[in-house]
Design a protein around this motif. Structure first.
Motif, PDB file in Angstrom:
ATOM      1  N   ILE A  12      26.159  36.283  38.986  1.00 57.72           N
ATOM      2  CA  ILE A  12      27.513  35.988  39.467  1.00 57.72           C
ATOM      3  C   ILE A  12      28.243  35.005  38.548  1.00 57.72           C
ATOM      4  CG2 ILE A  12      26.991  34.081  41.050  1.00 57.72           C
ATOM      5  CD1 ILE A  12      28.967  36.459  42.711  1.00 57.72           C
ATOM      6  N   GLY A  13      27.513  34.136  37.879  1.00 61.01           N
ATOM      7  CA  GLY A  13      28.123  33.162  36.984  1.00 61.01           C
ATOM      8  C   GLY A  13      28.631  33.743  35.680  1.00 61.01           C
ATOM      9  N   ASN A  14      28.180  34.955  35.323  1.00 61.65           N
ATOM     10  CA  ASN A  14      28.648  35.538  34.060  1.00 61.65           C
ATOM     11  C   ASN A  14      29.346  36.885  34.260  1.00 61.65           C
ATOM     12  OD1 ASN A  14      26.315  36.993  34.594  1.00 61.65           O
ATOM     13  ND2 ASN A  14      25.512  36.868  32.525  1.00 61.65           N
ATOM     14  N   VAL A  15      30.030  37.024  35.398  1.00 61.20           N
ATOM     15  CA  VAL A  15      30.830  38.221  35.652  1.00 61.20           C
ATOM     16  C   VAL A  15      32.020  38.214  34.703  1.00 61.20           C
ATOM     17  CG1 VAL A  15      32.331  39.367  37.340  1.00 61.20           C
ATOM     18  CG2 VAL A  15      30.148  38.413  38.068  1.00 61.20           C
ATOM     19  N   GLU A  16      32.232  39.342  34.035  1.00 60.64           N
ATOM     20  CA  GLU A  16      33.391  39.479  33.139  1.00 60.64           C
ATOM     21  C   GLU A  16      34.651  39.538  33.995  1.00 60.64           C
ATOM     22  OE1 GLU A  16      33.525  39.994  29.670  1.00 60.64           O
ATOM     23  OE2 GLU A  16      31.392  39.582  29.482  1.00 60.64           O
ATOM     24  N   VAL A  17      35.553  38.588  33.816  1.00 56.08           N
ATOM     25  CA  VAL A  17      36.747  38.530  34.660  1.00 56.08           C
ATOM     26  C   VAL A  17      38.023  38.905  33.916  1.00 56.08           C
ATOM     27  CG1 VAL A  17      35.773  36.857  36.263  1.00 56.08           C
ATOM     28  CG2 VAL A  17      37.026  36.053  34.256  1.00 56.08           C
ATOM     29  N   ASP A  21      42.370  41.294  38.504  1.00 53.10           N
ATOM     30  CA  ASP A  21      43.323  40.545  39.310  1.00 53.10           C
ATOM     31  C   ASP A  21      42.519  39.679  40.280  1.00 53.10           C
ATOM     32  OD1 ASP A  21      45.503  39.609  40.663  1.00 53.10           O
ATOM     33  OD2 ASP A  21      46.098  41.557  41.487  1.00 53.10           O
ATOM     34  N   LEU A  22      42.147  38.487  39.820  1.00 58.68           N
ATOM     35  CA  LEU A  22      41.273  37.618  40.604  1.00 58.68           C
ATOM     36  C   LEU A  22      42.023  36.880  41.692  1.00 58.68           C
ATOM     37  CD1 LEU A  22      39.037  35.976  37.874  1.00 58.68           C
ATOM     38  CD2 LEU A  22      38.440  37.824  39.422  1.00 58.68           C
ATOM     39  N   GLY A  23      41.385  36.827  42.862  1.00 61.13           N
ATOM     40  CA  GLY A  23      41.910  36.027  43.946  1.00 61.13           C
ATOM     41  C   GLY A  23      41.202  34.688  44.024  1.00 61.13           C
ATOM     42  N   TYR A  24      39.912  34.682  43.601  1.00 66.45           N
ATOM     43  CA  TYR A  24      39.107  33.461  43.695  1.00 66.45           C
ATOM     44  C   TYR A  24      37.854  33.656  42.859  1.00 66.45           C
ATOM     45  CZ  TYR A  24      36.318  29.681  45.679  1.00 66.45           C
ATOM     46  OH  TYR A  24      35.546  28.563  45.832  1.00 66.45           O
ATOM     47  N   ILE A  25      37.376  32.570  42.268  1.00 68.14           N
ATOM     48  CA  ILE A  25      36.112  32.626  41.538  1.00 68.14           C
ATOM     49  C   ILE A  25      35.448  31.252  41.569  1.00 68.14           C
ATOM     50  CG2 ILE A  25      37.222  32.182  39.316  1.00 68.14           C
ATOM     51  CD1 ILE A  25      35.059  34.019  38.050  1.00 68.14           C
ATOM     52  N   ASP A  26      34.152  31.236  41.824  1.00 69.86           N
ATOM     53  CA  ASP A  26      33.334  30.041  41.655  1.00 69.86           C
ATOM     54  C   ASP A  26      31.915  30.498  41.318  1.00 69.86           C
ATOM     55  OD1 ASP A  26      31.959  30.607  44.052  1.00 69.86           O
ATOM     56  OD2 ASP A  26      33.065  29.135  45.219  1.00 69.86           O
ATOM     57  N   LYS A  27      30.929  29.593  41.426  1.00 67.85           N
ATOM     58  CA  LYS A  27      29.551  29.936  41.038  1.00 67.85           C
ATOM     59  C   LYS A  27      28.848  30.828  42.052  1.00 67.85           C
ATOM     60  CE  LYS A  27      28.608  25.597  40.499  1.00 67.85           C
ATOM     61  NZ  LYS A  27      27.888  24.341  40.298  1.00 67.85           N
ATOM     62  N   GLU A  28      29.430  31.004  43.226  1.00 69.10           N
ATOM     63  CA  GLU A  28      28.785  31.771  44.290  1.00 69.10           C
ATOM     64  C   GLU A  28      29.558  33.017  44.722  1.00 69.10           C
ATOM     65  OE1 GLU A  28      25.811  31.020  45.613  1.00 69.10           O
ATOM     66  OE2 GLU A  28      25.546  29.113  44.584  1.00 69.10           O
ATOM     67  N   LYS A  96      39.502  46.665  46.488  1.00 69.64           N
ATOM     68  CA  LYS A  96      39.371  45.235  46.773  1.00 69.64           C
ATOM     69  C   LYS A  96      37.873  44.944  46.772  1.00 69.64           C
ATOM     70  CE  LYS A  96      43.705  44.671  48.685  1.00 69.64           C
ATOM     71  NZ  LYS A  96      44.639  44.009  47.859  1.00 69.64           N
ATOM     72  N   THR A  97      37.457  43.914  46.051  1.00 70.16           N
ATOM     73  CA  THR A  97      36.031  43.681  45.841  1.00 70.16           C
ATOM     74  C   THR A  97      35.667  42.221  46.082  1.00 70.16           C
ATOM     75  OG1 THR A  97      36.098  45.395  44.138  1.00 70.16           O
ATOM     76  CG2 THR A  97      34.152  43.994  44.186  1.00 70.16           C
ATOM     77  N   ILE A  98      34.536  42.034  46.725  1.00 70.64           N
ATOM     78  CA  ILE A  98      33.964  40.699  46.913  1.00 70.64           C
ATOM     79  C   ILE A  98      32.559  40.725  46.325  1.00 70.64           C
ATOM     80  CG2 ILE A  98      33.239  38.927  48.555  1.00 70.64           C
ATOM     81  CD1 ILE A  98      35.226  40.162  50.553  1.00 70.64           C
TER      82      ILE A  98
END
Length: 126
Positions: A12-17, A21-28, A96-98
């Motif tokens: 999850i920490g190295n997801v290509e962003v 269209d990101l709504g939110y990102i953190d380490k989890e 839409k993806t989580i």
């Protein structure tokens, strides 16, 4: 004869962003508001849960060699430690993806992870 490809591991920490269209990102957790294309990942082990709601169009991919198809208004779930391969989407695809780490999901469910494990097992089995 096809050669064995090296399996890439994505945490999850190295997801290509890029281009998402990101709504939110953190380490989890990563929330993707509007995914219109999928990364061209070839034989990739994803070490987190992916919950995707296909809003428009269609997505087809393989998880551990099993085809997964989601049409508009359908949810797909990719459990961690599965091999994701051969993604294809329709031209009108929107999703839409989580993406959630296993640790965060277990904390959120507080001991109720068996429900998701059972659902994922049944979906892939039947």
């Amino acid at each position: 004869m096809e050669q064995n490809k090296q399996i890439e591991v994505v945490n999850i920490g190295n997801v290509e962003v890029e281009n998402l269209d990101l709504g939110y990102i953190d380490k989890e957790m990563v929330l993707i508001d509007n995914m219109k294309d999928v990364p061209e990942l070839d034989q990739t082990k994803i070490n987190f849960y992916v919950f995707g709601l296909c809003v428009k169009g269609k997505i087809i991919f393989k998880l551990n060699g099993q085809p997964i198809i989601a049409n508009a208004s359908e949810l797909f779930i990719c459990p961690p430690k599965m091999i994701y391969d051969d993604p294809m989407v329709s031209p009108d695809f929107e999703c839409k993806t989580i993406c959630v780490s296993d640790r965060l999901l277990r904390n959120l469910l507080a001991g109720k992870a068996e429900i998701i494990n059972r659902e994922v097992y049944l979906r892939h089995k039947y």
